[in-house]
Scaffold this motif. Structure first.
Motif, mmCIF file in Angstrom:
data_model
loop_
_atom_site.group_PDB
_atom_site.id
_atom_site.type_symbol
_atom_site.label_atom_id
_atom_site.label_comp_id
_atom_site.label_asym_id
_atom_site.label_seq_id
_atom_site.Cartn_x
_atom_site.Cartn_y
_atom_site.Cartn_z
ATOM 1 N N PHE A 116 -6.356 -29.898 -40.122
ATOM 2 C CA PHE A 116 -7.556 -30.094 -39.319
ATOM 3 C C PHE A 116 -7.414 -31.240 -38.315
ATOM 4 N N GLU A 117 -6.330 -32.001 -38.401
ATOM 5 C CA GLU A 117 -6.104 -33.072 -37.436
ATOM 6 C C GLU A 117 -4.644 -33.503 -37.509
ATOM 7 N N THR A 118 -4.108 -33.970 -36.388
ATOM 8 C CA THR A 118 -2.737 -34.473 -36.324
ATOM 9 C C THR A 118 -2.720 -35.808 -35.589
ATOM 10 N N SER A 119 -1.598 -36.518 -35.723
ATOM 11 C CA SER A 119 -1.461 -37.799 -35.037
ATOM 12 C C SER A 119 0.019 -38.134 -34.906
ATOM 13 N N GLN A 120 0.324 -39.012 -33.935
ATOM 14 C CA GLN A 120 1.695 -39.503 -33.767
ATOM 15 C C GLN A 120 1.737 -41.028 -33.774
ATOM 16 N N PHE A 121 0.699 -41.660 -34.290
ATOM 17 C CA PHE A 121 0.661 -43.111 -34.364
ATOM 18 C C PHE A 121 1.202 -43.593 -35.700
ATOM 19 N N ASN A 122 1.761 -44.792 -35.692
ATOM 20 C CA ASN A 122 2.323 -45.372 -36.905
ATOM 21 C C ASN A 122 1.225 -45.655 -37.928
ATOM 22 N N VAL A 123 0.101 -46.171 -37.458
ATOM 23 C CA VAL A 123 -1.086 -46.397 -38.287
ATOM 24 C C VAL A 123 -2.218 -45.616 -37.646
ATOM 25 N N THR A 124 -2.860 -44.766 -38.423
ATOM 26 C CA THR A 124 -3.879 -43.903 -37.839
ATOM 27 C C THR A 124 -5.035 -43.743 -38.814
ATOM 28 N N GLY A 125 -6.195 -43.456 -38.266
ATOM 29 C CA GLY A 125 -7.394 -43.253 -39.082
ATOM 30 C C GLY A 125 -7.925 -41.846 -38.907
ATOM 31 N N VAL A 126 -8.439 -41.294 -39.993
ATOM 32 C CA VAL A 126 -8.985 -39.936 -39.982
ATOM 33 C C VAL A 126 -10.342 -39.966 -40.669
ATOM 34 N N LEU A 127 -11.354 -39.454 -39.991
ATOM 35 C CA LEU A 127 -12.684 -39.350 -40.571
ATOM 36 C C LEU A 127 -12.814 -38.000 -41.270
ATOM 37 N N VAL A 128 -13.050 -38.054 -42.573
ATOM 38 C CA VAL A 128 -13.194 -36.831 -43.373
ATOM 39 C C VAL A 128 -14.679 -36.666 -43.686
ATOM 40 N N ASP A 129 -15.269 -35.598 -43.172
ATOM 41 C CA ASP A 129 -16.726 -35.469 -43.227
ATOM 42 C C ASP A 129 -17.245 -34.672 -44.411
ATOM 43 N N SER A 130 -16.362 -34.254 -45.310
ATOM 44 C CA SER A 130 -16.824 -33.532 -46.492
ATOM 45 C C SER A 130 -15.901 -33.841 -47.662
ATOM 46 N N ALA A 131 -16.430 -33.686 -48.853
ATOM 47 C CA ALA A 131 -15.658 -33.990 -50.061
ATOM 48 C C ALA A 131 -14.695 -32.849 -50.363
ATOM 49 N N HIS A 132 -13.405 -33.137 -50.333
ATOM 50 C CA HIS A 132 -12.393 -32.161 -50.718
ATOM 51 C C HIS A 132 -11.044 -32.858 -50.808
ATOM 52 N N THR A 133 -10.050 -32.140 -51.348
ATOM 53 C CA THR A 133 -8.684 -32.637 -51.455
ATOM 54 C C THR A 133 -7.816 -31.892 -50.448
ATOM 55 N N PHE A 134 -7.028 -32.649 -49.686
ATOM 56 C CA PHE A 134 -6.203 -32.025 -48.661
ATOM 57 C C PHE A 134 -4.795 -32.626 -48.689
ATOM 58 N N LYS A 135 -3.820 -31.811 -48.239
ATOM 59 C CA LYS A 135 -2.429 -32.261 -48.210
ATOM 60 C C LYS A 135 -2.142 -32.934 -46.872
ATOM 61 N N THR A 136 -1.545 -34.121 -46.956
ATOM 62 C CA THR A 136 -1.127 -34.847 -45.757
ATOM 63 C C THR A 136 0.392 -34.872 -45.693
ATOM 64 N N LEU A 137 0.939 -34.474 -44.548
ATOM 65 C CA LEU A 137 2.387 -34.425 -44.347
ATOM 66 C C LEU A 137 2.782 -35.422 -43.266
ATOM 67 N N LEU A 138 3.840 -36.190 -43.551
ATOM 68 C CA LEU A 138 4.415 -37.109 -42.561
ATOM 69 C C LEU A 138 5.855 -36.700 -42.294
ATOM 70 N N TYR A 139 6.164 -36.440 -41.025
ATOM 71 C CA TYR A 139 7.530 -36.163 -40.565
ATOM 72 C C TYR A 139 7.950 -37.323 -39.682
ATOM 73 N N THR A 140 9.173 -37.843 -39.905
ATOM 74 C CA THR A 140 9.644 -38.933 -39.056
ATOM 75 C C THR A 140 11.167 -38.880 -38.943
ATOM 76 N N SER A 141 11.679 -39.398 -37.835
ATOM 77 C CA SER A 141 13.127 -39.407 -37.590
ATOM 78 C C SER A 141 13.541 -40.769 -37.052
ATOM 79 N N ASN A 142 14.845 -41.069 -37.228
ATOM 80 C CA ASN A 142 15.369 -42.326 -36.677
ATOM 81 C C ASN A 142 16.035 -42.058 -35.325
#
Length: 324
Positions: A116-142
């Motif tokens: 439901f949302e994506t980001s490319q910032f090192n530190v980021t905030g996400v507003l979750v407007d309903s109670a539920h459990t969701f999977k968060t994935l982080l992809y990063t490369s050197n």
């Protein structure tokens, strides 16, 4: 001699066909062979776990030999990780990339918050407007292109809905206050704030002030620490304020009693109940009575309004003997 980079755990294709010599088909032999896909191939995938120098020996039909080497440098993948704290719905989740890139620099990263949302910032905030459990994935490369990914389940806990209720009650009386808060799952505790005083309870009895309204603040807190705060103004039923007019009398004289409402009375008095101290209980705003004997009599008046709120006034009258 050639040099190739490979990310740890991956493989890289090395080797090229040689030209010249005798014959079309030549024999190739790679060393070391333990991390090669085709140790006798012209080209072979190498997947070393440490830096390795691969030597290929090429022999033609006349047993003429030539050697070449390829140095494969193994680059560690980033050790991907991130920090986040489960919190409540309608709050900002803060995600922090804590990946260890070793001695290399970060090149790119990508967050996917349950689709439901994506980001490319090192530190980021996400507003979750309903109670539920969701999977968060982080992809990063050197900086050399080695990458890895991690996923975690994150929970937005339900927030309680604070609901307060007070049963109708008269000023000066004890009222029942009840917390009727709701939540999707979990338990709720409550704290009331009334006239600057705090009370930790789901329900309580509270002595009402002589006022037209009571302002309450109810904080509902779930077992996950999610809160909701509600302020209510409850109407207080008016209580009549009455007084009585009394006068001593001589034996044989009729005594008249009168009720008076005070300026604080808002609702009309609907009934007056007298107790004249000798078993007589007349009704009405005034009462006349002839006592059968001399003495002192305790007078009581109960005044009641349409809201069933009452006030009581008392006094003492004396009936004097006649002179002989």
């Amino acid at each position: 001699d050639d040099t190739a980079l490979v990310c740890k755990g991956d493989r890289v294709l090395i080797g090229d066909p040689v030209s010249g010599g005798t014959g079309i088909l030549k024999q190739y032999q790679w060393s070391p062979t333990d991390s090669m896909s085709r140790p006798t191939g012209v080209r072979s995938y190498a997947n070393p776990v440490v830096n390795t120098n691969y030597v290929v020996t090429v022999t033609d039909d006349e047993n003429c030999v030539v050697q070449d080497s390829t140095f494969v440098q193994v680059v560690d993948k980033p050790l991907v990780d991130f920090e986040v704290r489960d919190t409540c719905e309608d709050e900002l989740f803060q995600f922090t990339n804590t990946t260890d890139y070793g001695n290399l620099n970060r090149d790119s990263l990508f967050w996917d918050f349950g689709g439901f949302e994506t980001s490319q910032f090192n530190v980021t905030g996400v507003l979750v407007d309903s109670a539920h459990t969701f999977k968060t994935l982080l992809y990063t490369s050197n900086e050399v292109g080695c990458w890895d990914t991690i996923s975690k389940w994150v929970t937005a806990f339900p927030r309680p809905v604070a609901i307060a209720n007070m049963l109708p009650a008269c000023e000066g009386d004890s009222a029942s206050l009840m917390a009727l808060s709701q939540i999707g799952s979990g338990n709720i505790s409550h704290q009331w704030t009334i006239e600057t005083q705090n009370y930790s309870a789901d329900s309580l009895r509270y002595l009402l002030p002589f006022s037209q309204e009571l302002i309450t603040e109810l904080r509902a807190t779930s077992d996950r620490g999610c809160t909701d705060l509600r302020t209510d103004t409850f109407a207080i039923l008016d209580k009549p304020e009455v007084s009585i007019s009394l006068a001593d009398r001589c034996f044989g004289d009729s005594n008249t009693f009168a009720a008076y409402t005070q300026v604080g009375t808002i609702d009309s008095v609907t009934s007056y109940q007298w107790d004249l101290g000798d078993g007589s209980t007349p009704l009405g705003a005034t009462a006349s009575h002839l006592y059968a004997d001399t003495g002192s009599y305790q007078i009581q008046l109960v005044a009641l309004n349409a809201q069933a709120c009452s006030d009581t006034a008392t006094g003492l009258v004396s009936i004097h003997e006649l002179p002989m």
